[in-house]
Scaffold this active site. Structure first.
Site, PDB file in Angstrom:
ATOM      1  N   PHE A 159      48.494 -29.072 -16.236  1.00 25.48           N
ATOM      2  CA  PHE A 159      48.896 -29.717 -17.491  1.00 25.48           C
ATOM      3  C   PHE A 159      47.781 -29.764 -18.524  1.00 25.48           C
ATOM      4  O   PHE A 159      48.032 -29.892 -19.713  1.00 25.48           O
ATOM      5  CB  PHE A 159      49.417 -31.142 -17.210  1.00 25.48           C
ATOM      6  N   LYS A 183      54.522 -19.921 -14.568  1.00 23.38           N
ATOM      7  CA  LYS A 183      55.141 -21.204 -14.196  1.00 23.38           C
ATOM      8  C   LYS A 183      54.193 -22.277 -14.722  1.00 23.38           C
ATOM      9  O   LYS A 183      53.213 -22.637 -14.073  1.00 23.38           O
ATOM     10  CB  LYS A 183      55.295 -21.297 -12.670  1.00 23.38           C
ATOM     11  N   GLU A 186      55.075 -28.775 -15.671  1.00 21.57           N
ATOM     12  CA  GLU A 186      56.313 -29.406 -16.150  1.00 21.57           C
ATOM     13  C   GLU A 186      56.018 -30.568 -17.092  1.00 21.57           C
ATOM     14  O   GLU A 186      56.916 -31.106 -17.733  1.00 21.57           O
ATOM     15  CB  GLU A 186      57.178 -29.864 -14.960  1.00 21.57           C
ATOM     16  N   SER A 236      45.063 -28.797  -9.133  1.00 23.42           N
ATOM     17  CA  SER A 236      44.283 -29.689  -8.269  1.00 23.42           C
ATOM     18  C   SER A 236      43.969 -28.996  -6.939  1.00 23.42           C
ATOM     19  O   SER A 236      44.671 -28.069  -6.522  1.00 23.42           O
ATOM     20  CB  SER A 236      45.088 -30.967  -8.017  1.00 23.42           C
ATOM     21  N   CYS A 291      38.718 -29.708 -16.388  1.00 22.19           N
ATOM     22  CA  CYS A 291      38.124 -29.393 -15.084  1.00 22.19           C
ATOM     23  C   CYS A 291      36.624 -29.191 -15.205  1.00 22.19           C
ATOM     24  O   CYS A 291      35.912 -29.165 -14.223  1.00 22.19           O
ATOM     25  CB  CYS A 291      38.758 -28.155 -14.498  1.00 22.19           C
ATOM     26  N   GLU A 391      37.858 -36.764  -7.555  1.00 21.18           N
ATOM     27  CA  GLU A 391      38.088 -36.391  -8.950  1.00 21.18           C
ATOM     28  C   GLU A 391      38.993 -37.451  -9.584  1.00 21.18           C
ATOM     29  O   GLU A 391      40.083 -37.719  -9.084  1.00 21.18           O
ATOM     30  CB  GLU A 391      38.778 -35.027  -9.019  1.00 21.18           C
TER      31      GLU A 391
END
Ligand code: NAD
Length: 505
Positions: A159, A183, A186, A236, A291, A391
Site C-alpha cells: 500500500f 495485483k 487493496e 511485509s 520501507c 517494524e
C-alpha cells in the site's frame, strides 16, 4: 440504514483491467477504500476471484506471443510514450495517492518521479538487453548469448507506494518483452488502473498489461497458476516469505522484498543540525510508511544529548495534516486499523520501559476525523524491546544509546532486517569501515534514505529480501529475462565422424 447502503452502493468501483479494457467480475466481495485524511469511504475495490485471475493469465499468455516477438525499438517507443503520459498526468496521479494513501502532494509527486526514472531506464532497453558475441571460439565456431523474456510475469505490491513500487516492476518487465499482471494493494488500488489506461494510450497491445485487484485469494491463485513464469513481490516480511516459498515451490522465478528496521548511526563528530534535519524527514516523512524510513537511531558515545537538543524543536515544528494540503510535512496513516496498530506500539514502548519523549497519541491532529497520529520519539530503547525489534511502519522513532562505534555496528548487524541503514559522521575511515562491514543491502553515508537510482538496483539483505535478486536496474533486466547461449558452426567447419569425448576447442 437504507440511505447508508445506497450511498455505499453509489461509490466509485475500482475494477480489474484485462485484455486492454476494464473487466467485469462475478465476485460478490468488495473492499472499502478510504480517504485517509477524512476517514470516509471513497471507493470500493473488487476482490477478484480465481476466475478473474484465470482470465488475466489467459490474456497475458496470449499477448506474450506477439509482444515477445515485437522489435525491441518498438517496445522502447511505448516506454518513451508512457513517460510522456505519466508526466502529463502526474498532478492527477499525485492527488489519487494523497487521497487513498495519505501522502502529502509534494511527497506523492516525489514518489512518482522515482518511479518515472525506472521508465526512463526502460527506454534504454535496446542497449540493456543486447547480448554478447564471441567470434571464432574454436575453428569456425562462434558463440553468442541473448536475453529472452520469461513469459507471464506478476507483480504484487504494497500500500505504501501505489505509484513507485509498481513502476519498479512493470516498465522493465514489459520492455524486456514479457506480459504482466499487477495485483496492487487493496488499500489504495486506483493508481493501478491509471497505469493500465496510460499504457493503453501509449500503444501497448491488449493483454500485455493487466490488473487484478483483490487480496490473498487473487495472490494465491496467481502463485498457483502454472502459466505464470516470474513473480515480483514487495510487502511485509511474513507475506514475502509466504510468496517466496509458494512461488518457488511452484517452479517460478521469484523476488520477494520484505519489511525493514532501518538504523541511522550518529557518531559524535557529526553535524547535529544535519542529522536532525535528516531524521525528521526520514523518520516522519510519509508518516513513517516507507520501507526505507529511518526508525531506529543509534547514538554513539555522547552524541545523544546534542542530537536531542536539535531534534526536539524540529519535531515540534512538524506540520501534520491532510495530504491534499501541500504545506503539510506529514499526512495520515493508511487505515484506522493501521493507525491503531502503530498506536499500540507506543503503548507497548511505555510498558517495556522506554522513555517516551514525544507522544504522538496526544498530538492535536488526532482530534481530526482522519487516521492521524503525531510524530513520536522514544529514548533509551534497548535491543530486547519489541519496539526496537519489530517494524512499526508509522511515525515512531526510537533512540538506542551505545558506547562505541563497534557496539553500534554489532547492534545493526544483529537485527533480523537488513534493508537500509545510514551513518552520519565527518570521519572518512569510520564511514568506510561502516560501508564495508555492515550487513545491510543499502547504505547511506550522510544520506538518510539511500534509495538507489534507477540505473542501480534496490534490495535489502537478511529478512528484507527473499530470492536473492534485487529490483530494477540491471538486476531487473536479468530478473525479467533468461539467458540463452548459442554455439554455432557451419558445414565447412565440421570434421567427419562422431566425437565421444567432451568437446574442447
Ligand atoms: P502486505 O504484506 O500486507 O501486502 C503486500 C501485498 O500482499 C498486497 O498486495 C496484499 O494484498 C498482499 N497480501 C497481504 N496479505 C496476504 C496474504 N496473507 N497472502 C497473500 N497475499 C497477501 O504489506 P503492506 O502492509 O501493503 O505494505 C507494507 C509493508 O511493505 C511493510 O512491511 C514495508 O516494509 C514493506 N515494503 C517493503 C519494501 C521493500 O522494498 N523492501 C517497499 C515497500 C514496502
Amino acid at each position: 440504514m437504507a440511505e447508508k447502503a445506497a450511498a455505499i452502493d453509489a461509490l466509485r468501483k475500482v475494477p480489474n483491467w484485462i485484455n486492454g479494457q476494464v473487466a467485469a467480475s462475478d465476485s460478490d466481495r468488495y473492499g472499502d477504500v478510504f480517504d485517509s485524511a477524512t476517514g470516509e469511504r471513497c471507493a470500493q475495490v473488487v476482490m477478484s476471484t480465481e476466475a478473474d485471475v484465470d482470465a488475466a493469465v489467459t490474456a497475458a499468455q496470449e499477448a506474450f506471443v506477439g509482444w515477445s516477438r515485437t522489435p525491441v525499438l518498438r517496445r522502447a517507443k511505448v516506454m518513451f510514450k508512457l513517460r510522456e503520459l505519466i508526466d502529463r498526468d502526474r498532478a492527477e496521479i499525485a492527488a489519487l495517492i494523497a487521497q487513498e494513501h495519505g501522502k502529502v502532494l509534494h511527497d506523492a509527486d516525489g514518489s512518482i518521479q522515482r518511479g518515472l526514472e525506472v521508465v526512463d531506464f526502460a527506454c534504454g532497453i535496446p542497449h540493456l538487453i543486447k547480448g554478447e558475441y564471441s567470434d571464432q571460439v574454436g575453428t569456425g565456431v562462434d558463440t553468442w548469448s541473448m536475453r529472452q523474456p520469461m513469459g507471464v510475469c506478476v507483480g504484487i505490491t504494497p500500500f505504501n507506494f501505489p505509484a513507485m513500487v509498481p513502476l519498479w516492476m512493470f516498465p522493465l518487465a514489459i520492455a524486456c518483452g514479457n506480459s504482466f499482471i499487477l495485483k496492487p494493494s487493496e488499500k489504495d488500488p486506483s493508481c493501478a488502473l491509471k497505469w493500465a489506461e496510460l499504457l493503453h494510450e501509449a500503444g501497448l497491445p491488449p493483454g500485455v498489461f493487466n490488473v487484478v485487484q483483490g487480496d490473498h485469494v487473487a495472490v494465491n491463485s496467481l502463485l498457483a497458476d502454472e502459466r505464470v513464469a516470474a513473480v515480483s513481490f514487495v510487502g511485509s516480511t511474513p507475506v514475502a516469505e509466504h510468496v517466496y516459498k509458494t512461488a518457488s515451490a511452484n517452479g517460478k522465478r521469484v523476488q520477494a522484498l520484505g519489511g525493514a528496521k532501518n538504523h541511522l548511526v550518529v557518531l559524535p563528530d557529526a553535524d547535529m543540525d544535519q542529522v536532525a534535519d535528516a531524521l525528521v524527514g526520514a523518520g516522519y516523512g510519509s508518516a513513517g510508511e516507507r520501507c526505507m524510513a529511518i526508525s531506529a537511531v543509534v547514538t554513539v558515545g555522547d552524541s545523544a544529548e546534542p542530537l536531542l537538543e536539535k531534534l526536539l524543536p524540529r519535531i515540534a515544528a512538524l506540520k501534520v495534516g491532510p495530504g491534499m494540503d501541500n504545506s503539510n510535512d506529514m499526512g495520515p496513516l493508511i487505515t484506522a486499523e493501521h493507525r491503531d496498530k502503530v498506536r499500540s506500539y507506543i503503548d507497548l514502548g511505555e510498558e517495556e520501559g522506554a522513555t517516551l519523549v514525544v507522544d504522538g497519541r496526544k498530538h492535536e491532529i488526532t482530534k481530526s476525523p482522519g487516521y492521524f497520529l503525531g510524530p513520536t520519539l522514544f529514548d533509551h530503547v534497548t535491543s530486547d524491546m519489541r519496539v526496537y525489534q519489530e517494524e512499526i511502519f508509522g511515525p515512531v522513532l526510537t533512540i538506542t544509546r551505545t558506547g562505541t562505534f563497534d557496539e553500534a555496528i554489532d547492534l545493526v548487524n544483529a537485527h533480523e532486517y537488513g534493508n537500509g541503514t545510514a551513518i552520519f559522521t565527518r570521519d572518512g575511515d569510520a564511514a568506510r569501515e561502516f560501508a564495508n562491514g555492515i550487513q545491510v543491502g543499502m547504505v547511506g553515508i550522510n544520506v538518510p534514505i539511500p534509495v538507489p537510482l534507477a540505473f542501480h538496483s534496490f534490495g535489502g539483505w537478511k529478512r528484507s529480501l527473499f530470492g536473492g535478486s534485487s529490483i530494477y536496474g540491471m538486476e531487473g533486466v536479468r530478473f525479467y529475462t533468461r539467458l540463452k547461449t548459442i554455439t554455432s558452426r557451419w558445414p565447412t567447419g565440421i570434421r567427419a565422424g562422431a566425437d565421444f569425448s567432451m568437446p574442447t576447442m
